[in-house]
Design a protein around this motif. Structure first.
Motif, mmCIF file in Angstrom:
data_model
loop_
_atom_site.group_PDB
_atom_site.id
_atom_site.type_symbol
_atom_site.label_atom_id
_atom_site.label_comp_id
_atom_site.label_asym_id
_atom_site.label_seq_id
_atom_site.Cartn_x
_atom_site.Cartn_y
_atom_site.Cartn_z
ATOM 1 N N GLY A 189 1.121 26.127 -29.770
ATOM 2 C CA GLY A 189 1.412 27.024 -28.639
ATOM 3 C C GLY A 189 1.556 26.167 -27.395
ATOM 4 N N SER A 190 2.419 26.616 -26.496
ATOM 5 C CA SER A 190 2.725 25.769 -25.350
ATOM 6 C C SER A 190 1.581 25.779 -24.327
ATOM 7 N N GLN A 191 1.504 24.687 -23.572
ATOM 8 C CA GLN A 191 0.465 24.510 -22.533
ATOM 9 C C GLN A 191 -0.925 24.669 -23.170
ATOM 10 N N GLY A 226 4.912 20.555 -30.155
ATOM 11 C CA GLY A 226 4.713 20.320 -28.725
ATOM 12 C C GLY A 226 3.376 20.894 -28.305
ATOM 13 N N GLY A 227 3.339 21.433 -27.101
ATOM 14 C CA GLY A 227 2.107 22.062 -26.625
ATOM 15 C C GLY A 227 1.304 21.204 -25.663
ATOM 16 N N PHE A 228 1.694 19.938 -25.496
ATOM 17 C CA PHE A 228 0.940 19.037 -24.601
ATOM 18 C C PHE A 228 1.047 19.586 -23.173
ATOM 19 N N VAL A 262 6.055 14.022 -32.653
ATOM 20 C CA VAL A 262 5.670 15.010 -31.641
ATOM 21 C C VAL A 262 6.937 15.554 -30.986
ATOM 22 N N GLU A 263 6.852 16.791 -30.541
ATOM 23 C CA GLU A 263 8.008 17.458 -29.919
ATOM 24 C C GLU A 263 7.642 17.967 -28.521
ATOM 25 N N PRO A 264 7.268 17.084 -27.623
ATOM 26 C CA PRO A 264 6.865 17.564 -26.289
ATOM 27 C C PRO A 264 8.060 18.048 -25.479
ATOM 28 N N ALA A 366 9.791 22.498 -16.087
ATOM 29 C CA ALA A 366 9.879 22.973 -17.484
ATOM 30 C C ALA A 366 10.004 24.488 -17.526
ATOM 31 N N TYR A 367 10.892 24.963 -18.390
ATOM 32 C CA TYR A 367 11.025 26.399 -18.672
ATOM 33 C C TYR A 367 11.276 27.212 -17.407
ATOM 34 N N THR A 368 12.141 26.712 -16.537
ATOM 35 C CA THR A 368 12.483 27.469 -15.337
ATOM 36 C C THR A 368 14.002 27.699 -15.290
HETATM 37 C C1 LIG Z 1 9.664 23.952 -32.302
HETATM 38 C C2 LIG Z 1 9.207 23.613 -30.922
HETATM 39 N N1 LIG Z 1 8.871 22.329 -30.665
HETATM 40 C C3 LIG Z 1 8.468 21.960 -29.430
HETATM 41 C C4 LIG Z 1 8.380 22.860 -28.402
HETATM 42 C C5 LIG Z 1 7.968 22.365 -27.054
HETATM 43 O O1 LIG Z 1 6.739 22.840 -26.689
HETATM 44 P P1 LIG Z 1 6.036 22.316 -25.343
HETATM 45 O O2 LIG Z 1 7.002 22.493 -24.243
HETATM 46 O O3 LIG Z 1 4.843 23.165 -25.242
HETATM 47 O O4 LIG Z 1 5.692 20.880 -25.556
HETATM 48 C C6 LIG Z 1 8.683 24.210 -28.637
HETATM 49 C C7 LIG Z 1 8.537 25.194 -27.559
HETATM 50 O O5 LIG Z 1 8.838 26.349 -27.641
HETATM 51 C C8 LIG Z 1 9.118 24.591 -29.934
HETATM 52 O O6 LIG Z 1 9.470 25.859 -30.193
#
Ligand SMILES: Cc1ncc(COP(=O)(O)O)c(C=O)c1O
Length: 388
Positions: A189-191, A226-228, A262-264, A366-368
């Motif tokens: 989950g993000s954040q 992600g989620g960092f 990782v997918e930040p 981010a996300y804006t």
């Molecule tokens: C599959 C996947 N990876 C990575 C992220 C990125 O997450 P964050 O921005 O919390 O690092 C998301 C965000 O929705 C996602 O859906």
């Protein structure tokens, strides 16, 4: 023009970005992104987790300039759609560096991605797996499972991922279908500010890897998603805390260390951006109301989507001295009753604040702008400007 003063500390703010806003005085609202901060954040993530490959989650800020800057630094990319694939390739990313991480996709989109050279995919269902086997033969796959972890700042609910035991079955099936099994993946989950969230996901992923090994299926990597977190009004723990928790859990739950991915998204771009907004109106709902309503020229539909449920509480800055101040409810400019940004989170702004003043929304990279693609109520999407 007044020098802009912080009403709160802003450690992530680049002085260059502030100078740009003050000197150029761009029309508001706008997002300004410092590409040097994007690069710095990318390298900070690399330094914190040198054993992991970084796939930047393009959705966090899909500006071509951001993608090009990260491609030049050697980043890989997590993409969610054919549009993001085209965007990354147009900005010089190698198709090998793309991973199609959205488990909800059309068969035709998988076929398109494969034709464009994408060879890494995430799935979480029988249907998507069958489509991958047919339209992306021989590709590398992760199966996303639902992690049982404390809620994050902006949670996904149960939309993505499957039960861990189902992920085990699906990955064994993937091998039978001729796909290359990378392994399990999860997203906390993000954040997420609690490093323990990754610990429970890694423990589950370890069980999946052992189950697959018993079934004769080797795994290669572990995708931690992600989620960092970024620091907003509440400071987030440093990346090193998450990295250490991840390292410890991987050592505990995997016999052979998997390659880490990782997918930040947020952690790479949030602190690189500032939104400059203007106050449209300051009013009160009664002559005795302690709260002022501060209406900005940006709201829920033009970039501040993450203020839904007041999940993300941005730091705000005005040109006035921070005190004297008073309590405010902050709202957007549209005729929609939901376009109230903060009414439960206690915000205070200078009493001197007037219509026409600027309010800077910090750490808003981010996300804006990417959430601001519809001209709802005739308010145009949020433009992005760049320095660096
Ligand atoms: C599959 C996947 N990876 C990575 C992220 C990125 O997450 P964050 O921005 O919390 O690092 C998301 C965000 O929705 C996602 O859906």
């Amino acid at each position: 023009m007044h020098a802009v003063l912080d009403s709160v500390a802003s450690p992530g703010q680049s002085t260059r970005l502030r100078a740009f806003l003050d000197e150029r005085a761009p029309a508001t609202p706008c997002l300004v992104v410092d590409l040097d901060v994007v690069r710095t954040n990318y390298h900070a993530m690399r330094a914190a987790l040198p054993e992991a490959t970084i796939f930047y989650a393009v959705k966090a800020n899909p500006a071509p300039e951001v993608v090009a800057a990260l491609a030049a630094e050697g980043s890989s990319f997590d993409v969610a759609s054919t549009g993001e694939i085209d965007l990354c390739l147009a900005q010089g990313a190698d198709p090998e560096s793309l991973s199609y991480g959205n488990p909800i996709k059309k068969a035709a989109d998988i076929a398109y991605a494969y034709r464009r050279g994408v060879r890494r995919y995430t799935f979480d269902s029988d249907g998507d797996l069958a489509n991958l086997a047919e339209h992306a033969p021989g590709s590398r796959v992760w199966c996303r499972f639902l992690v049982d972890a404390p809620q994050s700042g902006t949670p996904f609910g149960k939309k993505f991922g499957c039960a861990p035991e189902m992920a085990l079955r699906l990955l064994a099936r993937a091998a039978d279908l001729g796909l290359v099994v990378d392994g399990a993946c999860f997203h906390v989950g993000s954040q997420h500010t609690d490093a323990a969230a990754w610990t429970s996901g890694i423990a589950e992923a370890g069980r999946i890897a052992r189950g697959l090994a018993e079934a004769g299926v080797a795994t290669r990597s572990l995708n931690l998603g992600g989620g960092f977190p970024a620091s907003y009004r509440d400071a987030a723990p440093p990346l090193a805390v998450h990295a250490e928790a991840i390292r410890t859990a991987v050592a505990e739950h995997f016999d052979t260390a998997p390659e880490l991915v990782v997918e930040p998204g947020r952690a790479i771009v949030a602190t690189a951006g500032v939104i400059r907004a203007e106050v449209v109106l300051v009013s009160r709902k009664s002559d005795h109301d302690e709260h002022r309503w501060v209406y900005l020229d940006i709201g829920r539909y033009s970039g501040l989507a993450e203020t839904e449920n007041e999940y993300i509480a941005y730091r705000l800055r005005t040109a006035h001295p921070p005190t004297p101040d008073g309590p405010v409810i902050i709202a957007g400019p549209t005729c929609d009753g939901d376009d109230v940004i903060y009414q439960n989170t206690p915000y205070r702004l200078p009493t001197a604040l007037r219509a026409g003043d600027h309010v800077d929304i910090l750490d808003a990279g981010a996300y804006t702008a990417s959430y601001s693609s519809v001209s709802f109520n005739g308010f145009p999407p949020l433009p992005t400007l760049f320095v660096g």
